[in-house]
Design an enzyme around this catalytic site. Structure first.
Site, mmCIF file in Angstrom:
data_model
loop_
_atom_site.group_PDB
_atom_site.id
_atom_site.type_symbol
_atom_site.label_atom_id
_atom_site.label_comp_id
_atom_site.label_asym_id
_atom_site.label_seq_id
_atom_site.Cartn_x
_atom_site.Cartn_y
_atom_site.Cartn_z
ATOM 1 N N CYS A 55 38.655 35.302 44.154
ATOM 2 C CA CYS A 55 37.452 35.788 45.609
ATOM 3 C C CYS A 55 36.247 36.306 44.498
ATOM 4 O O CYS A 55 36.461 37.309 44.164
ATOM 5 C CB CYS A 55 37.902 36.933 46.880
ATOM 6 S SG CYS A 55 36.769 37.322 47.692
ATOM 7 N N CYS A 58 35.510 39.783 47.126
ATOM 8 C CA CYS A 58 36.508 41.258 46.844
ATOM 9 C C CYS A 58 35.939 42.150 45.492
ATOM 10 O O CYS A 58 34.956 42.066 44.391
ATOM 11 C CB CYS A 58 37.906 40.699 46.300
ATOM 12 S SG CYS A 58 38.583 40.173 47.795
ATOM 13 N N HIS A 120 40.547 41.704 51.645
ATOM 14 C CA HIS A 120 40.481 40.199 51.938
ATOM 15 C C HIS A 120 41.070 39.162 53.442
ATOM 16 O O HIS A 120 40.333 38.054 53.464
ATOM 17 C CB HIS A 120 40.722 39.488 50.685
ATOM 18 C CG HIS A 120 40.565 38.038 50.906
ATOM 19 N ND1 HIS A 120 39.270 37.186 49.836
ATOM 20 C CD2 HIS A 120 41.364 36.938 51.039
ATOM 21 C CE1 HIS A 120 39.202 36.156 50.217
ATOM 22 N NE2 HIS A 120 41.068 36.218 50.199
ATOM 23 N N ASN A 160 28.874 33.803 59.780
ATOM 24 C CA ASN A 160 29.443 31.912 60.121
ATOM 25 C C ASN A 160 30.882 32.786 59.624
ATOM 26 O O ASN A 160 31.355 32.882 58.710
ATOM 27 C CB ASN A 160 28.674 31.585 58.896
ATOM 28 C CG ASN A 160 27.197 31.318 58.948
ATOM 29 O OD1 ASN A 160 26.753 30.729 60.553
ATOM 30 N ND2 ASN A 160 26.288 30.692 58.595
ATOM 31 N N SER A 168 32.072 29.390 52.696
ATOM 32 C CA SER A 168 32.136 29.674 52.284
ATOM 33 C C SER A 168 33.418 30.034 51.830
ATOM 34 O O SER A 168 34.289 29.479 50.496
ATOM 35 C CB SER A 168 31.580 28.789 51.010
ATOM 36 O OG SER A 168 30.983 30.099 50.498
ATOM 37 N N HIS A 171 36.421 35.338 53.035
ATOM 38 C CA HIS A 171 36.676 37.186 53.159
ATOM 39 C C HIS A 171 34.974 37.935 53.860
ATOM 40 O O HIS A 171 34.274 37.175 54.074
ATOM 41 C CB HIS A 171 35.749 38.496 51.729
ATOM 42 C CG HIS A 171 35.987 39.166 51.274
ATOM 43 N ND1 HIS A 171 36.810 39.930 50.347
ATOM 44 C CD2 HIS A 171 35.221 40.547 51.490
ATOM 45 C CE1 HIS A 171 36.557 41.150 50.467
ATOM 46 N NE2 HIS A 171 35.793 41.543 51.601
ATOM 47 N N HIS A 173 32.855 38.851 55.993
ATOM 48 C CA HIS A 173 31.326 39.282 55.634
ATOM 49 C C HIS A 173 30.145 38.486 56.444
ATOM 50 O O HIS A 173 30.324 37.813 57.319
ATOM 51 C CB HIS A 173 30.837 39.027 53.744
ATOM 52 C CG HIS A 173 31.334 37.340 54.436
ATOM 53 N ND1 HIS A 173 31.947 36.867 54.358
ATOM 54 C CD2 HIS A 173 29.631 36.944 53.911
ATOM 55 C CE1 HIS A 173 31.455 35.765 54.086
ATOM 56 N NE2 HIS A 173 30.575 35.075 53.513
ATOM 57 N N GLN A 175 25.824 37.714 56.739
ATOM 58 C CA GLN A 175 24.543 37.730 55.836
ATOM 59 C C GLN A 175 23.375 38.235 56.829
ATOM 60 O O GLN A 175 23.053 38.374 58.149
ATOM 61 C CB GLN A 175 23.837 36.642 56.114
ATOM 62 C CG GLN A 175 25.099 35.711 55.177
ATOM 63 C CD GLN A 175 24.632 33.841 54.921
ATOM 64 O OE1 GLN A 175 23.776 33.709 54.241
ATOM 65 N NE2 GLN A 175 25.889 33.230 55.221
#
Length: 348
Positions: A55, A58, A120, A160, A168, A171, A173, A175
């Site tokens: 990943c 990570c 993760h 997203n 994609s 993990h 996260h 933006q």
């Protein structure tokens, strides 16, 4: 035209006005009266490891852009290695032959990624409110930092979740895209809120939340600081709007108890989503708040949108096609029935 009491929202095809954008949606409740009818197929799920050596988000791993992550232990923020915007973009404008037909403007900006946790295998749905508080405080810091930059007039924080929404990497996260211009969706909402304030001398979303609380039918969950509901004008099957109870424009105005309340309601909404079809629920989520253009925006009321695509099962989603692309967005499942389903699932 028949008076409103003759319109049966649970039976008759009708249009609903999105008061936040002044756009319409077509509702056809006679086509599907219950959102959980039909096949409820579950996707095969495999649990993620707490650390994945492959990943790129990570701790300690090499990112796709060739930079190695630090061994972070909380939230982690970095500039997107493949950013859609560049801060050094020079201002310029193109209008071929001054006809207003072929027009382009340079868009300077900054794109960042925020990892919610070094773990993760976590999501907002499986993190605890205390862990989400760290994420919210990071959002606040980033909104303030980016919003103070000279060329930045709008800061969009969004997540997203799930491959179906284009994520994609699993993990946890989100933006941040900080732009010189104010994007289309928040611009429409600001215009509607400004018009309402000018004509009513009151806040659009304050009045809307008060109305929803009186009616109760579209409320999903609420706490001391925020209200989660399926908006009357929802386009997506299980769409949710989170609004602050108190009128304020941006994260810069959060009180400590509102940080806690937002963390708690985000955890409750996302964990409820995962119960709808028994799988990690995909969605796009984002906050709409005041532009950072140095101008007062008394019309702006802090809120968040959740747009999940799943319709009837983990494998059946809503598509915007045909009439919806060429005419008006449409839904079969009413906002009221979706809210009832979600409200039941919020219960322990």
């Amino acid at each position: 035209m028949l008076r409103g009491r003759n319109l049966k929202l649970t039976e008759d095809p009708h249009r609903r006005l999105n008061a936040l954008t002044n756009e319409w949606i077509l509702v056809s409740p006679h086509r599907a009266t219950r959102p959980w009818q039909g096949e409820i197929a579950k996707l095969p799920t495999t649990s993620e490891p707490s650390y994945d050596p492959s990943c790129y988000l990570c701790p300690g791993n090499l990112r796709a852009g060739g930079i190695r992550n630090p061994a972070y232990s909380s939230t982690f923020v970095f500039d997107n290695d493949f950013a859609a915007l560049k801060s050094q973009t020079a201002r310029a404008r193109l209008d071929v032959d001054n006809m207003g037909l072929l027009v382009a403007e340079a868009e300077p900006g900054i794109c960042r990624v925020i990892c919610f946790s070094p773990r993760h295998d976590l999501t907002l749905a499986t993190m605890g409110p205390k862990e989400i508080e760290l994420v919210v405080r990071t959002w606040v810091e980033q909104f303030r930092e980016l919003g103070e930059l000279e060329n930045i007039n709008h800061v969009q924080i969004f997540e997203n979740r799930g491959a179906m929404m284009g994520a994609s990497n699993p993990h946890p996260h989100c933006q941040i895209w900080a732009t010189s211009s104010i994007p289309e969706a928040p611009s429409k909402e600001l215009a509607a809120q400004r018009s309402y304030l000018n004509s009513h001398a009151r806040c659009l979303l304050c009045d809307y939340v008060a109305l929803e609380q009186r009616q109760q039918v579209r409320l999903v969950y609420e706490n001391s600081g925020f209200v989660a509901l399926v908006p009357f004008w929802a386009v997506w099957p299980f769409e949710i709007l989170i609004c602050s109870r108190r009128h304020f424009a941006s994260m810069n105005e959060f009180a400590n108890d509102e940080v806690r309340s937002l963390s708690e309601i985000l955890q409750r909404v996302t964990s409820t989503y995962d119960k709808v079809f028994g799988v990690p629920f995909p969605y796009s989520m984002g906050f709409h708040q005041s532009p950072t253009d140095g101008i007062d925006h008394p019309e702006c009321h802090f809120h968040a949108h959740f747009y999940p695509p799943l319709l009837r099962s983990a494998t059946i989603r809503k598509f915007m096609v045909g009439f919806e692309m060429l005419g008006t967005p449409q839904r079969d499942i009413t906002a009221e029935s979706a809210a009832e389903r979600l409200r039941e699932l919020t219960k322990p």
